[in-house]
Scaffold this active site. Structure first.
Site, short mmCIF file in Angstrom:
data_model
loop_
_atom_site.label_atom_id
_atom_site.label_comp_id
_atom_site.label_asym_id
_atom_site.label_seq_id
_atom_site.Cartn_x
_atom_site.Cartn_y
_atom_site.Cartn_z
N GLY A 15 -14.02 59.50 -71.66
CA GLY A 15 -13.01 59.34 -70.61
C GLY A 15 -13.46 58.32 -69.57
N VAL A 148 -12.06 58.15 -85.82
CA VAL A 148 -12.79 57.80 -87.06
C VAL A 148 -13.63 56.56 -86.82
CG1 VAL A 148 -12.57 57.21 -89.50
CG2 VAL A 148 -10.89 58.71 -88.44
N GLY A 203 -31.40 59.61 -77.53
CA GLY A 203 -30.02 59.97 -77.18
C GLY A 203 -29.02 59.67 -78.29
N ASP A 217 -19.36 66.46 -88.85
CA ASP A 217 -18.68 65.38 -88.12
C ASP A 217 -18.02 64.40 -89.11
OD1 ASP A 217 -18.27 63.59 -85.68
OD2 ASP A 217 -19.52 62.30 -86.93
N LYS A 221 -13.84 63.47 -89.94
CA LYS A 221 -13.29 62.12 -90.00
C LYS A 221 -12.63 61.86 -91.36
CE LYS A 221 -16.67 60.44 -86.69
NZ LYS A 221 -17.99 59.85 -86.52
#
Lengths: 332, 168
Positions: A15, A148, A203, A217, A221
């Site tokens: 966001g 995706v 990270g 995950d 997709k």
């Protein structure tokens, strides 16, 4: 110039990336024939609303300094219900078990005839049919390129660039974390555990890496691609999933001596959806390294078309969201 | 299977057609023809080298038809296992009876394990192996890998197979 009013629902890294990109690309958007005015931003605890258009720099600053976007206590859902605007940019976190607030946000937006552009995989991996139907029934646009492979074009490549082709199959690397771990394991001849730890430190992998390394995950997709491209009515439970946790450095070396690399490959073909570690010839277009994503689409007219790009990152994902917004509202 | 054959043709018109018709009639797929028109055998015939793919059951019939057409055959080499694929196995490969795993492919009659490299870093950790499998055709290679995957699942072994594009 027409003005499009938007809300950003969910103000985590994606966001915030969207807000930064909208600030950065204001002029370019106007050159496409419309002005995008963000009239509301909501995070999980607060909201900022201004019907004349929010100062996104101020909202970003407030989020950084106070952990809140504003002083209003409306939820994202209430913003969608009560604030007049045309498009909801839905960037709440993925919830693969229930679809989470994202599902309610999207369905509510469609009920009100609003367009939705989203990066949130969960609702689409569970209820794509319902969402697509709700959008169509209410004559609303529904775009989800960012779900995706981040900045890597996949959905819009098929929708626009190679439109008219029949798609035979799709295969690719749809998770950058798995790709990074496998690439580094091969380079360093190191164990899965070591390279997972390295990617967490950088990270690249989450503290709880289960979604990525177990293949969940990528499975989400693939379901989105399968439903959109092939009209399958699949959910993520229909995917045959094997992750990378049992891959050994010795297996990578043995593969290499045969001219292969091991990659976590997702595939939609002949009504089957699967993701698992596979052998890919070293010189094959799917053999991309690091955190890159790649998708290879087999078509009847164009042959095989391959697209590579960054699959994650807030700005990269925001790039896909911006591309969806422009494709909906641009004036040719 | 792939067949390599040396034949001898008389130096008269239509001989090459007499040699190729039996192959196509019995659904053989011609891969290459080398026609040594400038050379002659001691018998005065023209040597021709043919390579074609055919069903194993049809080879004798092809040879019979060639002979009936008056074509001399000086050499026949057949390579039965023409398709090759590699897979990687990960798990307790040795402790779950490696011989039985290999036999599951060998006993099909249409595919064989022709090479294996094994890496066992420690006695109690999982080992990794690369297996080279040869089969009589592409369909049979897929079937052999599918059988291996079934066996591997029961033994809790992970099979890493090539992407499909590799096979097509």
């Amino acid at each position: 110039m027409k003005i499009i009013r938007a809300s950003i629902i969910g103000f985590g890294s994606v966001g915030q990336g969207v807000a930064q990109v909208l600030l950065q690309k204001k002029e370019e958007i106007q050159k496409k024939g419309f002005d995008l005015k963000v009239v509301a931003v909501a995070d999980s605890r607060s909201a900022a609303i201004d019907e004349k258009g929010l100062d996104l720099e101020k909202v970003l600053k407030s989020k950084k300094e106070n952990g809140r976007v504003g002083s209003e206590t409306l939820s994202g859902l209430e913003v969608i219900r009560n604030v007049e605007h045309e498009v909801v940019i839905e960037t709440t976190p993925t919830d693969i078990e229930t679809g989470g607030v994202g599902l309610d946000n999207m369905l509510t937006a469609f009920e009100k005839g609003m367009d939705v552009v989203t990066s949130n995989k969960g609702p689409l991996a569970l209820k794509y049919g319902e969402l697509a139907e709700a959008a169509q029934k209410n004559n609303a646009k529904f775009r989800f390129e960012a779900t995706v492979g981040g900045a890597m074009p996949a959905i819009n490549l098929i929708r626009d660039t190679i439109a008219g082709n029949s798609i035979i199959s799709i295969e690719g690397i749809l998770n950058g974390t798995c790709n990074y771990i496998l690439t580094r394991m091969m380079e360093e001849h190191a164990s899965y555990e070591q390279m997972l730890a390295e990617s967490q430190e950088l990270g690249i992998a989450e503290t709880d890496p289960t979604y990525d390394v177990e293949g969940i995950d990528a499975a989400c997709k693939l379901v989105i691609l399968a439903n959109y491209v092939f009209g399958m009515k699949a959910t993520y439970h229909d995917v045959d999933v094997k992750g990378i946790t049992s891959i050994t450095p010795e297996a990578l070396s043995l593969a290499q001596s045969e001219g292969y690399v091991i990659k976590q490959i997702g595939e939609v073909k002949d009504g089957c959806i699967q993701t698992s570690p596979r052998l890919v010839p070293e010189s094959h277009p799917l053999a991309v390294g690091g955190t890159l994503n790649v998708v290879s689409v087999q078509t009847d007219l164009a042959g095989t078309v391959t697209s590579t790009g960054r699959g994650a990152g807030s700005i990269e994902t925001a790039s896909a969201i911006l591309s969806d917004l422009i494709s909906i509202y641009r004036e040719d | 299977m792939r067949v390599s054959m040396d034949i001898e043709l008389k130096d008269t018109p239509g001989q090459l057609l007499c040699a190729l018709t039996p192959i196509s009639e019995l659904r053989g797929n011609l891969k290459s023809i080398v026609h040594h028109h400038e050379e002659r055998t001691p018998r005065g015939t023209i040597p021709v080298q043919l390579v074609f793919e055919a069903e194993p059951d049809n080879l004798d019939a092809i040879i019979d038809k060639l002979k009936k057409n008056g074509i001399g055959i000086s050499r026949v080499d057949e390579k039965r296992l023409i398709e090759e694929g590699a897979v990687i196995l990960i798990g307790h490969i040795v402790h779950t009876d490696i011989q039985d795993t290999i036999n599951s492919i060998d006993r099909t009659g249409y595919a064989e394990v022709v090479d294996i490299s094994l890496s066992m870093p420690h006695i109690n950790t999982t080992s990794s192996a690369s297996l080279k499998i040869c089969a009589v055709g592409i369909k049979e290679l897929h079937e052999a890998i599918s059988i291996l995957k079934n066996v591997a699942e029961k033994k809790d072994l992970l099979v890493v197979e090539p992407i499909r594009a590799e096979f097509s």
